[in-house]
Every structure is written in structure tokens, then in C-alpha cells.
Scaffold this motif. Structure first.
Motif, PDB file in Angstrom:
ATOM      1  N   ASP A 330      -3.447  27.612 -10.770  1.00  0.00           N
ATOM      2  CA  ASP A 330      -3.852  29.157 -10.852  1.00  0.00           C
ATOM      3  C   ASP A 330      -3.957  29.712  -8.987  1.00  0.00           C
ATOM      4  N   MET A 331      -3.660  28.024  -8.485  1.00  0.00           N
ATOM      5  CA  MET A 331      -4.139  28.665  -7.060  1.00  0.00           C
ATOM      6  C   MET A 331      -2.982  28.574  -6.351  1.00  0.00           C
ATOM      7  N   THR A 332      -1.325  28.264  -6.969  1.00  0.00           N
ATOM      8  CA  THR A 332      -0.729  28.136  -6.169  1.00  0.00           C
ATOM      9  C   THR A 332       0.275  29.075  -6.768  1.00  0.00           C
ATOM     10  N   GLY A 333       0.011  29.982  -7.535  1.00  0.00           N
ATOM     11  CA  GLY A 333       0.742  30.982  -8.589  1.00  0.00           C
ATOM     12  C   GLY A 333       2.030  31.226  -9.227  1.00  0.00           C
ATOM     13  N   ILE A 334       2.207  29.589  -9.687  1.00  0.00           N
ATOM     14  CA  ILE A 334       2.807  29.511 -10.449  1.00  0.00           C
ATOM     15  C   ILE A 334       2.500  29.497 -12.148  1.00  0.00           C
ATOM     16  N   GLU A 335       3.945  29.494 -12.968  1.00  0.00           N
ATOM     17  CA  GLU A 335       3.427  30.198 -14.603  1.00  0.00           C
ATOM     18  C   GLU A 335       3.540  28.532 -15.046  1.00  0.00           C
ATOM     19  N   PHE A 336       2.946  28.311 -15.816  1.00  0.00           N
ATOM     20  CA  PHE A 336       2.208  27.497 -16.666  1.00  0.00           C
ATOM     21  C   PHE A 336       3.398  28.295 -18.252  1.00  0.00           C
ATOM     22  N   THR A 337       4.446  27.432 -18.356  1.00  0.00           N
ATOM     23  CA  THR A 337       5.364  27.617 -18.776  1.00  0.00           C
ATOM     24  C   THR A 337       5.327  26.098 -20.036  1.00  0.00           C
ATOM     25  N   LYS A 338       6.113  26.645 -21.904  1.00  0.00           N
ATOM     26  CA  LYS A 338       6.404  26.030 -22.800  1.00  0.00           C
ATOM     27  C   LYS A 338       7.364  24.733 -22.257  1.00  0.00           C
ATOM     28  N   TYR A 339       8.459  25.102 -20.310  1.00  0.00           N
ATOM     29  CA  TYR A 339       9.140  23.272 -20.064  1.00  0.00           C
ATOM     30  C   TYR A 339       7.613  22.592 -19.530  1.00  0.00           C
ATOM     31  N   HIS A 340       6.646  23.493 -19.511  1.00  0.00           N
ATOM     32  CA  HIS A 340       6.045  22.300 -18.818  1.00  0.00           C
ATOM     33  C   HIS A 340       4.983  21.037 -19.645  1.00  0.00           C
ATOM     34  N   ILE A 341       5.989  20.962 -20.997  1.00  0.00           N
ATOM     35  CA  ILE A 341       4.855  20.075 -22.378  1.00  0.00           C
ATOM     36  C   ILE A 341       6.089  19.464 -22.186  1.00  0.00           C
ATOM     37  N   ASP A 342       5.948  18.000 -21.657  1.00  0.00           N
ATOM     38  CA  ASP A 342       6.701  16.919 -22.492  1.00  0.00           C
ATOM     39  C   ASP A 342       6.841  16.693 -23.501  1.00  0.00           C
ATOM     40  N   ASP A 343       7.518  17.070 -24.515  1.00  0.00           N
ATOM     41  CA  ASP A 343       8.154  17.703 -25.481  1.00  0.00           C
ATOM     42  C   ASP A 343       9.658  16.486 -26.141  1.00  0.00           C
ATOM     43  N   PHE A 344      10.232  15.698 -24.649  1.00  0.00           N
ATOM     44  CA  PHE A 344      11.397  14.753 -25.405  1.00  0.00           C
ATOM     45  C   PHE A 344      10.989  13.461 -25.110  1.00  0.00           C
ATOM     46  N   LYS A 345      11.731  13.622 -27.365  1.00  0.00           N
ATOM     47  CA  LYS A 345      11.167  12.601 -27.904  1.00  0.00           C
ATOM     48  C   LYS A 345      12.228  10.868 -27.754  1.00  0.00           C
ATOM     49  N   HIS A 346      13.596  11.950 -28.205  1.00  0.00           N
ATOM     50  CA  HIS A 346      14.618  11.235 -28.631  1.00  0.00           C
ATOM     51  C   HIS A 346      14.993   9.635 -27.198  1.00  0.00           C
ATOM     52  N   ALA A 347      14.136  10.260 -26.311  1.00  0.00           N
ATOM     53  CA  ALA A 347      14.559   8.861 -25.478  1.00  0.00           C
ATOM     54  C   ALA A 347      14.271   7.331 -26.149  1.00  0.00           C
ATOM     55  N   GLY A 348      12.203   7.221 -26.303  1.00  0.00           N
ATOM     56  CA  GLY A 348      12.191   6.786 -26.217  1.00  0.00           C
ATOM     57  C   GLY A 348      12.669   5.801 -28.084  1.00  0.00           C
ATOM     58  N   LEU A 349      13.175   6.480 -28.765  1.00  0.00           N
ATOM     59  CA  LEU A 349      14.584   5.922 -30.115  1.00  0.00           C
ATOM     60  C   LEU A 349      15.261   5.097 -29.262  1.00  0.00           C
ATOM     61  N   SER A 350      15.823   6.014 -28.518  1.00  0.00           N
ATOM     62  CA  SER A 350      16.952   5.077 -28.051  1.00  0.00           C
ATOM     63  C   SER A 350      17.329   4.105 -27.336  1.00  0.00           C
ATOM     64  N   TYR A 351      15.818   3.512 -26.161  1.00  0.00           N
ATOM     65  CA  TYR A 351      15.909   2.687 -25.495  1.00  0.00           C
ATOM     66  C   TYR A 351      15.139   1.578 -26.850  1.00  0.00           C
ATOM     67  N   LYS A 352      14.688   1.834 -27.910  1.00  0.00           N
ATOM     68  CA  LYS A 352      14.174   1.452 -28.974  1.00  0.00           C
ATOM     69  C   LYS A 352      15.558  -0.176 -29.669  1.00  0.00           C
ATOM     70  N   ARG A 353      16.384   0.912 -29.208  1.00  0.00           N
ATOM     71  CA  ARG A 353      17.880   0.857 -29.990  1.00  0.00           C
ATOM     72  C   ARG A 353      18.317   0.164 -29.309  1.00  0.00           C
ATOM     73  N   SER A 354      18.165  -0.176 -27.938  1.00  0.00           N
ATOM     74  CA  SER A 354      18.859  -1.219 -27.143  1.00  0.00           C
ATOM     75  C   SER A 354      19.208  -2.764 -28.084  1.00  0.00           C
ATOM     76  N   ALA A 355      20.203  -2.723 -27.983  1.00  0.00           N
ATOM     77  CA  ALA A 355      20.461  -4.112 -27.401  1.00  0.00           C
ATOM     78  C   ALA A 355      19.733  -5.135 -26.320  1.00  0.00           C
ATOM     79  N   GLN A 356      19.021  -4.854 -25.786  1.00  0.00           N
ATOM     80  CA  GLN A 356      18.216  -5.195 -24.556  1.00  0.00           C
ATOM     81  C   GLN A 356      16.900  -5.745 -25.129  1.00  0.00           C
ATOM     82  N   LEU A 357      16.273  -4.815 -25.485  1.00  0.00           N
ATOM     83  CA  LEU A 357      15.435  -4.900 -26.165  1.00  0.00           C
ATOM     84  C   LEU A 357      14.870  -4.678 -27.878  1.00  0.00           C
ATOM     85  N   LYS A 358      14.028  -6.421 -27.810  1.00  0.00           N
ATOM     86  CA  LYS A 358      13.973  -6.859 -29.206  1.00  0.00           C
ATOM     87  C   LYS A 358      12.707  -6.725 -29.729  1.00  0.00           C
ATOM     88  N   ARG A 359      12.227  -6.641 -30.665  1.00  0.00           N
ATOM     89  CA  ARG A 359      10.875  -6.279 -31.743  1.00  0.00           C
ATOM     90  C   ARG A 359      10.276  -7.840 -31.251  1.00  0.00           C
TER      91      ARG A 359
END
Length: 359
Positions: A330-359
Motif C-alpha cells: 500500500d505504501m509503495t504503490g506496488i501492485e500485488f500480483t500472482k507472481y508474488h506467490i511462490d508456486d515453483f515446486k519442482h526444485a524440491g523434487l529435483s533436489y530429493k532426486r539428487s545423488a548427493q541427498l540420501k533419505r
């Protein structure tokens, strides 16, 4: 001492002690307190009573031989040849004679190098290479910084803002310019996945290297017209240009869609609050060289709102956390848009598949 321990080698940098001014070497680890009597001047006092005077001036990120010679001549004239460059591209002259401070400042200003950046002020902008060098740049670096600091020089040469303010620029999201931990970050942004030249790729690129270069597993090997190539899962792509780094047949630059995003609230310091990562404020602004008016206006506007409303010593992120993000928009006058919502989920999946990370 063994012969191996005495061996002189050119592997690695020389020991930093070789370059310390004698007064710093003498009082190393024994500094009692420091003062900031005016913008750009620091006085450090040791337990022994020795004092060293630091005069800080703005320096371009890309400097000419002429500039280096000027700095060297001033250091020889006023401080026995001792100067240093800070991590944010300021140049600091280290004097033992306080009577030389004003004369050095006058000569720096006469050569159009502003003195400041200490205390509650804006420090020099740290930035990456931009179009002049970097192959993955989505915007320029030194050009935007020049335009922004032309408008904010007064905030550098005075101490009239509530607290420290650090600005950084990275020309792509590989972020070699400290944009993840600065109060205001200017980030070059690609908005389209790489365009694959299937004819050239098998001739100039190693397909396994291209596949493994992607941090989100968005690239897979494939066959095109009976020849080896790769395909890109566009939903997984985060436009980082890592693939272009190892394979020039996967061009990412796009004049119509490349631009700039603005991030806020990061800091390295753990004073008062813990370190914070920057968060998205403005998703995209156009590349409009040579003056980038949209980017400059956005940064100056953010600085002005923060300077007017923050409490003493309050960093950008601390101010935002106190008032809340809805109030910030409100104070800065910047419009809040859908791009401010972090919905990128594939990175977490790829990290779990990494050979360096073990369950």
C-alpha cells in the motif's frame, strides 16, 4: 622446519599480512572502538592509542588504468601508499595522519569521486558484469547502477537515512552480485526457456553435460531427426542459463522478454535481527537503455518511502516485517500480483532426486 615447509610456491595467493599497513599489523585484533565523525570518514582507535583514519569514496565497478593510477597517486601522497577496496566496490584510503583527511577529500571531490557510504547511508552498489562480459545477462549491470546512483548520490554523501542501505545488482538469477542478501536488489530476469538449435547442438555440446547442468532436471536427452539432442520441460525451467553456459546452442537471451525485477528486504548483518533473504517486490520492468527510467524510478521510490517511514537503524527488511507486507504494498504503490506467490515446486523434487541427498 622441513624442506617442504620452506618451499616457495606460486600456487595460491600471497598471505594477506604482507599487504597490511604497519599500524594495522601492529594492532591486529586489538582495536578498541571506532568513530564516524562525518560521511565517508572512519577513525579506528587501538588499545595502544594508535589511530587509523579511513576515507571512503565511491569507485566504479569497472575502472580504467587512469583511475587506478589516480587512486595509487593519492595513496602515495596522503597515506604511504595504503588503500583497499571494500566488498561493495568502495575505495578506502588508510591514513595515519589525521591532518591529511580534509586535503584528500578535497582532491577526491575535485576528481568527481564522491566521499561517503559510512554510517546510516547508502553504500556503493555491488554488481555483476552485465552485457559487457557475461554471456547469460538478462540486463546490463554498470549502466543501470550508473543511472540509479546518479539519483541517489545525495544519500551516499550524507547520513540522512534511518539506517544502512545496501543495493546490489545481478544481471541474471545466478546472483553473483549479492542480490539475495541486500536491502534492495535489482535482478536481470529471463522470461522464456532456452531456444535449442538441434542442428548445432550435437556438434558443439556434450549432451550429458547439458543434462546435468540443469538444477531443476528440466533437460532430458532426446533424438531429433535421428541425431542426439535435448528437450526442455518448460514447466520446470527457471531461466537460469546454466545450460547456455555449457552449450551455446541453447540460447536464452530474448530482447523482447528479458527485463529487470526488484527484490527487497535482504541483509547479511545479524544486528537486532537475523540475516534475511530478499523477497520479490516488482516482478518485471522493461530494459530501456541507456537510462532505464522505470528501474531508476522504482529504486528511488523504494528508498524514499523507507527513509520517510522507517525507525532509526531499521533496515529495509526489518521495516517491512514490522509494518507487514500488505502495508508495504500500500505504501509503495506496488501492485500485488500472482507472481508474488511462490508456486515453483519442482526444485524440491529435483533436489530429493539428487545423488548427493540420501533419505
Amino acid at each position: 622446519m622441513s624442506e617442504a615447509a620452506k618451499r616457495i610456491t606460486d600456487i595460491g595467493p600471497p598471505h594477506y599480512e604482507k599487504f597490511l599497513p604497519p599500524i594495522i599489523k601492529k594492532n591486529y585484533g586489538q582495536w578498541k572502538f571506532h568513530e564516524n565523525p562525518k560521511p565517508g570518514v572512519l577513525i579506528h582507535t587501538a588499545e595502544s592509542g594508535d589511530k587509523i583514519f579511513s576515507v571512503r569514496a565511491a569507485s566504479p565497478r569497472l575502472i580504467s588504468v587512469t583511475t587506478i593510477r589516480l587512486f595509487a597517486d593519492l595513496a602515495d601522497k596522503y597515506c604511504e601508499g595504503h588503500l583497499r577496496f571494500t566488498s561493495r566496490n568502495n575505495v578506502e584510503f588508510l591514513l595515519t595522519d589525521g591532518s591529511n583527511v580534509d586535503a584528500l577529500i578535497a582532491e577526491l571531490q575535485a576528481n568527481n569521486y564522491p566521499v561517503g557510504g559510512t554510517g546510516n547511508s547508502i553504500s556503493n552498489v555491488v554488481h555483476t558484469q552485465g552485457w559487457i562480459h557475461c554471456h547469460s545477462a538478462a540486463t546490463d549491470a554498470s549502466g543501470i547502477v550508473k543511472c540509479v546512483m546518479d539519483e541517489l548520490t545525495g544519500r551516499f554523501t550524507s547520513m540522512d537515512v534511518p539506517g544502512k542501505l545496501r543495493i546490489a545488482l545481478a544481471c541474471c538469477l545466478n546472483m553473483c552480485g549479492a542480490v539475495h542478501c541486500s536491502d534492495i536488489a535489482i535482478l536481470g530476469t529471463h522470461r522464456r526457456p532456452p531456444k535449442t538449435d538441434h542442428v548445432s547442438l550435437p556438434k558443439v555440446c556434450e549432451i550429458p553435460s547439458v543434462v546435468s547442468s540443469c538444477p531443476t532436471a528440466a533437460i532430458r536427452p532426446t533424438q531429433v531427426d535421428g541425431k542426439g539432442s535435448v528437450e526442455v520441460d518448460e514447466d520446470r525451467c527457471m531461466f537460469c542459463a546454466n545450460c547456455f553456459t555449457v552449450c551455446p546452442a541453447m540460447t536464452l537471451n530474448d530482447p523482447l522478454n528479458d527485463g529487470v525485477s526488484i527484490w527487497v528486504g535482504g541483509k547479511v548483518s545479524n544486528a537486532r535481527t537475523e540475516p534475511m533473504f530478499s523477497k520479490l517486490a516488482i516482478p518485471w520492468l522493461p530494459n530501456n537503455p541507456p537510462r532505464w527510467p522505470e528501474v531508476t524510478d522504482a529504486v528511488v521510490g523504494l528508498v524514499d518511502v523507507w527513509a520517510k517511514n522507517a525507525r532509526k537503524y531499521e533496515r529495509m527488511g526489518e521495516w517491512i516485517n514490522r509494518i507487514g507486507w500488505p502495508r508495504f504494498f500500500d505504501m509503495t504503490g506496488i501492485e500485488f500480483t500472482k507472481y508474488h506467490i511462490d508456486d515453483f515446486k519442482h526444485a524440491g523434487l529435483s533436489y530429493k532426486r539428487s545423488a548427493q541427498l540420501k533419505r
